[in-house]
Design a protein around this motif. Structure first.
Motif, PDB file in Angstrom:
ATOM      1  N   ASN A 205       1.681   0.780  -0.520  1.00 19.51           N
ATOM      2  CA  ASN A 205       0.347   1.233  -0.926  1.00 19.51           C
ATOM      3  C   ASN A 205       0.365   1.812  -2.330  1.00 19.51           C
TER       4      ASN A 205
ATOM      5  N   ASP B 272       0.692  -6.177   2.736  1.00 19.52           N
ATOM      6  CA  ASP B 272       1.477  -5.315   1.846  1.00 19.52           C
ATOM      7  C   ASP B 272       2.821  -4.941   2.462  1.00 19.52           C
TER       8      ASP B 272
ATOM      9  N   LYS C 197      -2.681  -5.497  -5.303  1.00 23.20           N
ATOM     10  CA  LYS C 197      -1.258  -5.161  -5.100  1.00 23.20           C
ATOM     11  C   LYS C 197      -0.444  -6.339  -4.577  1.00 23.20           C
TER      12      LYS C 197
HETATM   13 CA    CA Z   1      -0.911  -0.457   3.783  1.00 27.30          CA
END
Ligand code: CA
Ligand code: UD1
Length: 451
Positions: free
Chosen positions: A213, A95, A20
């Motif tokens: 997420n 993130d 990600k």
């Molecule tokens: Ca996270």
């Protein structure tokens, strides 16, 4: 101060082949924004084996450490902590592309002022689902993950942001004491608190600590980053900034007007006083001043001179280079084409591998036949050439200045200056021919019906 970015996770909730941290937001990988916010610190990145090389290439000044197995955030920090030399450091989840260095500096000041072992940045959310909750009991703090929380704990609205400041010495002592979580088998960095003496929290704006997420959160983060980018351009009119897509590296000059659904990508640079109309996509290109780009034009790796007029529905492919006052109209495609000042190609034309002089008129339906099945060949057209409609220029071919190419001509030989080039089958008119033809056809139809 030093900073540790935790970025070795498996990105399970993204369901993606790509980690990600490399998913793009406004033209940059998500991790770029984290590193960029922390650039005044010495940066450590905790990576998994497969992302290591890419990260090191992307951020040559950062130290990349590998976490061999993804056993949780505490285990991730273990791979970097031995390399920390400063008295204090900050840990940030990889993130969180919206983080603000000012929040970290404020927490740092708080840590100093009260001589704390750690400060945890928190936020208060209406919908805290998914985040670790801050549980306060008799002056003690505990962080309970969503997965481990009971119904009462889930109701708590204060959450752990995923940004922590530590005194290095204290963190080095406490980290090995963290035990495996019974439910998930992971080592939670959040459990470090119970092994520290003095920990405080600092509430920050939720917008700065959104954790990505899921793809939905990626979209939320994109919207905020897009707004922040657009807010940089105080002297530009965005007709509808919620529906305009401007990448991080883009520059725009003052007094330019950008209509909705325009995409400005890569290192595009737009000059002053331009009008970019709806649906145009411009990538890695330079648009000089007072250029008008009409709706749905696509421009890639090209340079557009002052006062040009492009589109609607024009396609400028890589290495198109337009001087001033050039007009490229609807359904015109250019590629590797240098086009001189004041030249016009207003409709339905392909100009590829071409060098075109000044004040040339390129008629409707002109085509440079640049490809012979093996090579790309060059078309050269001098200043003030007039090209009539429906002309094919079979390259390699050269038309010298002030020549005139008659409509419908297929140019296969070079043309000298001031010459007329014409290649047409002579026209024949047959008076009354249609009447005879109709009569004959009607007779035939009648016979067909009888038989
Ligand atoms: Ca996270
Ligand atoms: C984490 C926090 C949670 C907090 C939230 C904020 C823990 C245990 N929980 O949860 O309290 O509210 O962030 O967004 O820390 N990572 C590694 N190695 C690993 C596991 C994770 O490097 O073995 C990295 C991930 O790449 C990620 C970061 O650590 O960048 C956080 O991991 P993630 O799984 O996203 O934690 P959350 O569940 O979001």
């Amino acid at each position: 101060m030093e900073a540790v970015i935790l970025a070795a996770g498996k990105s399970t909730r993204m369901r993606s082949k790509t980690s990600k941290i490399f998913h793009s937001i406004c033209g940059k990988p998500m991790i770029f924004y984290v590193v960029n916010a922390l650039k005044s610190y010495k940066i450590h990145i905790v990576s998994n084996q497969s992302s290591k090389e890419t990260l090191q290439e992307m951020f040559p000044n950062a130290k990349v450490h590998v976490q061999k197995e993804q056993k949780g955030t505490a285990d991730a920090l273990k791979s970097a902590i031995d390399y920390i030399e400063d008295d204090e450091f900050v840990v940030v989840n990889g993130d969180m592309p919206l983080i603000d260095r000012d929040d970290i500096e404020a927490a740092r000041a708080l840590m100093k002022l009260n001589n704390l072992d750690a400060v945890i940045l928190t936020a208060v959310l209406d919908n805290p689902k998914g985040y670790g909750r801050i549980v306060r009991k008799d002056n003690c703090i505990e962080i309970v993950e969503e997965k481990n929380a009971d119904e009462e704990t889930k109701k708590i609205k204060e959450i752990n942001s995923g940004i922590y400041l530590f005194k290095t010495k204290k963190a080095k002592e406490a980290l090995p004491k963290i035990e495996e979580n019974q439910l998930t088998g992971e080592y939670y960095l959040t459990d470090i608190i119970s092994f520290l003496d003095s920990v405080d929290t600092m509430v920050v704006d939720f917008e700065n600590i959104l954790g990505v997420n899921t793809r939905k959160q990626l979209q939320e983060a994109r919207k905020i980053i897009q707004r922040r980018i657009i807010d940089r351009f105080e002297y530009v009119t965005f007709v509808d900034s919620d529906n305009t897509y401007v990448n991080y590296d883009v520059e725009i000059g003052e007094d330019t007007i950008i209509y909705p659904n325009v995409h400005l990508r890569g290192k595009t640079k737009i000059g002053k006083g331009c009008i970019i109309e709806n649906g145009s996509v411009i990538e890695n290109s330079v648009i000089k001043d007072n250029v008008h780009i009409k709706p749905y034009s696509v421009i890639e790796e090209s340079i557009i001179g002052d006062c040009c007029e492009i589109g609607p529905f024009a396609h400028l492919r890589p290495f198109s280079e337009l001087d001033k006052y050039v007009r490229i109209g609807n359904f015109v495609e250019t590629k590797k084409a240098r086009i001189g000042k004041g030249t016009k190609a207003s409709h339905l034309t392909y100009l590829g591998d071409a060098e075109i002089g000044e004040d040339v008129n390129v008629g409707c339906g002109t085509i440079t036949c640049n490809y012979d099945g093996y090579r790309k060949n060059q078309t050269i057209i001098g200043d003030r050439v007039f090209i009539g409609s429906d002309v094919q220029l079979v390259a390699p071919v050269k038309v010298e200045h002030d020549a005139l190419i008659a409509a419908g001509t297929t140019v296969t030989k070079d043309v000298e200056a001031f010459s007329l080039a014409i290649s047409r089958t002579p026209q024949v008119n047959k008076p009354g021919w249609v009447k005879k033809y109709r009569k004959a056809m009607e007779k035939k139809l009648k016979e067909d019906k009888k038989s």
